[in-house]
Scaffold this motif. Structure first.
Motif, mmCIF file in Angstrom:
data_model
loop_
_atom_site.group_PDB
_atom_site.id
_atom_site.type_symbol
_atom_site.label_atom_id
_atom_site.label_comp_id
_atom_site.label_asym_id
_atom_site.label_seq_id
_atom_site.Cartn_x
_atom_site.Cartn_y
_atom_site.Cartn_z
ATOM 1 N N UNK A 187 0.832 -1.213 0.000
ATOM 2 C CA UNK A 187 0.000 0.000 0.000
ATOM 3 C C UNK A 187 0.859 1.253 0.000
ATOM 4 N N UNK A 188 1.896 1.278 0.845
ATOM 5 C CA UNK A 188 2.741 2.467 0.925
ATOM 6 C C UNK A 188 3.509 2.692 -0.373
ATOM 7 N N UNK A 189 4.108 1.643 -0.909
ATOM 8 C CA UNK A 189 4.874 1.793 -2.146
ATOM 9 C C UNK A 189 3.972 2.230 -3.299
ATOM 10 N N UNK A 190 2.769 1.719 -3.347
ATOM 11 C CA UNK A 190 1.809 2.142 -4.375
ATOM 12 C C UNK A 190 1.495 3.632 -4.192
ATOM 13 N N UNK A 191 1.338 4.056 -2.951
ATOM 14 C CA UNK A 191 1.037 5.452 -2.631
ATOM 15 C C UNK A 191 2.137 6.388 -3.120
ATOM 16 N N UNK A 192 3.398 6.068 -2.818
ATOM 17 C CA UNK A 192 4.472 7.001 -3.190
ATOM 18 C C UNK A 192 4.755 7.014 -4.686
ATOM 19 N N UNK A 193 4.347 5.980 -5.399
ATOM 20 C CA UNK A 193 4.563 5.956 -6.844
ATOM 21 C C UNK A 193 3.350 6.437 -7.634
ATOM 22 N N UNK A 194 2.356 6.978 -6.938
ATOM 23 C CA UNK A 194 1.194 7.569 -7.590
ATOM 24 C C UNK A 194 1.574 9.001 -7.976
ATOM 25 N N UNK A 195 1.906 9.208 -9.250
ATOM 26 C CA UNK A 195 2.400 10.516 -9.699
ATOM 27 C C UNK A 195 1.392 11.634 -9.485
ATOM 28 N N UNK A 196 0.104 11.349 -9.686
ATOM 29 C CA UNK A 196 -0.913 12.392 -9.502
ATOM 30 C C UNK A 196 -0.945 12.845 -8.044
ATOM 31 N N UNK A 197 -0.842 11.895 -7.105
ATOM 32 C CA UNK A 197 -0.834 12.236 -5.681
ATOM 33 C C UNK A 197 0.382 13.072 -5.361
ATOM 34 N N UNK A 198 1.536 12.661 -5.875
ATOM 35 C CA UNK A 198 2.785 13.348 -5.564
ATOM 36 C C UNK A 198 2.739 14.799 -6.025
ATOM 37 N N UNK A 199 2.086 15.062 -7.149
ATOM 38 C CA UNK A 199 2.003 16.424 -7.686
ATOM 39 C C UNK A 199 1.143 17.326 -6.810
ATOM 40 N N UNK A 200 0.240 16.743 -6.003
ATOM 41 C CA UNK A 200 -0.618 17.536 -5.121
ATOM 42 C C UNK A 200 0.058 17.906 -3.806
ATOM 43 N N UNK A 201 1.277 17.441 -3.586
ATOM 44 C CA UNK A 201 1.966 17.699 -2.321
ATOM 45 C C UNK A 201 2.909 18.892 -2.434
ATOM 46 N N UNK A 202 3.153 19.529 -1.300
ATOM 47 C CA UNK A 202 4.195 20.548 -1.164
ATOM 48 C C UNK A 202 5.421 19.792 -0.654
#
Length: 156
Positions: free
Chosen positions: A39-54
């Motif tokens: 679950x965690x590795x899938x989360x960090x490799x979600x490019x759309x999610x990563x773009x929403x972070x500061x």
């Protein structure tokens, strides 16, 4: 040791994901089930999610050695990882100070892994609830109040 902290640019996001994944596997994954690791590795490799972070990174001699990320509301720490070779060098503290400065509101929250709880406590966080598990990810909800009862608004 000179450390530079900058906002993570889109072309550096893959380096940040690699650092986070490597440090996660070394320190956090041993406390997680296989489902939690996946679950965690899938989360960090979600490019759309990563773009929403500061996201900010700490560099030493041209190498990325630490990462901290706030959600887009700038109120919740989503990622906070420092390369093992740079533990206890003040990098995490400096990244956290930047997050406090950049955050919005009177508090910052985090869902800390079991490994991270003592680190967050040292930074001034308090557990809000007992440990929980969702999708195999073990975490303790914690809060840091930017203005403490004594009026101190900067982490020590």
């Amino acid at each position: 040791m000179k450390i530079d902290i900058f906002r993570i640019a889109p072309e550096t996001q893959e380096s940040a994901r690699c650092l986070v994944g490597r440090v996660f596997m070394e320190f956090v994954a041993p406390d997680y089930s296989e489902e939690g690791v996946t679950s965690f590795l899938k989360f960090i490799h979600n490019e759309a999610m990563f773009k929403d972070l500061e996201v900010w990174g700490a560099w030493c001699e041209g190498s990325l050695v630490g990462v901290i990320a706030l959600d887009k509301q700038k109120q919740h720490i989503v990622l906070f990882f420092v390369d093992q070779r740079y533990h206890r060098c003040g990098i995490g503290k400096n990244l956290f100070r930047l997050a406090v400065k950049e955050s919005v509101g009177n508090k910052i929250t985090v869902n800390s892994s079991p490994f991270g709880v003592p680190i967050y406590e040292k930074l001034g966080f308090f557990a809000d609830q007992n440990e929980q598990t969702v999708d195999g990810i073990r975490y303790t909800p914690m809060t840091y109040w930017k203005v403490a009862k004594g009026g101190n608004d900067t982490p020590s």
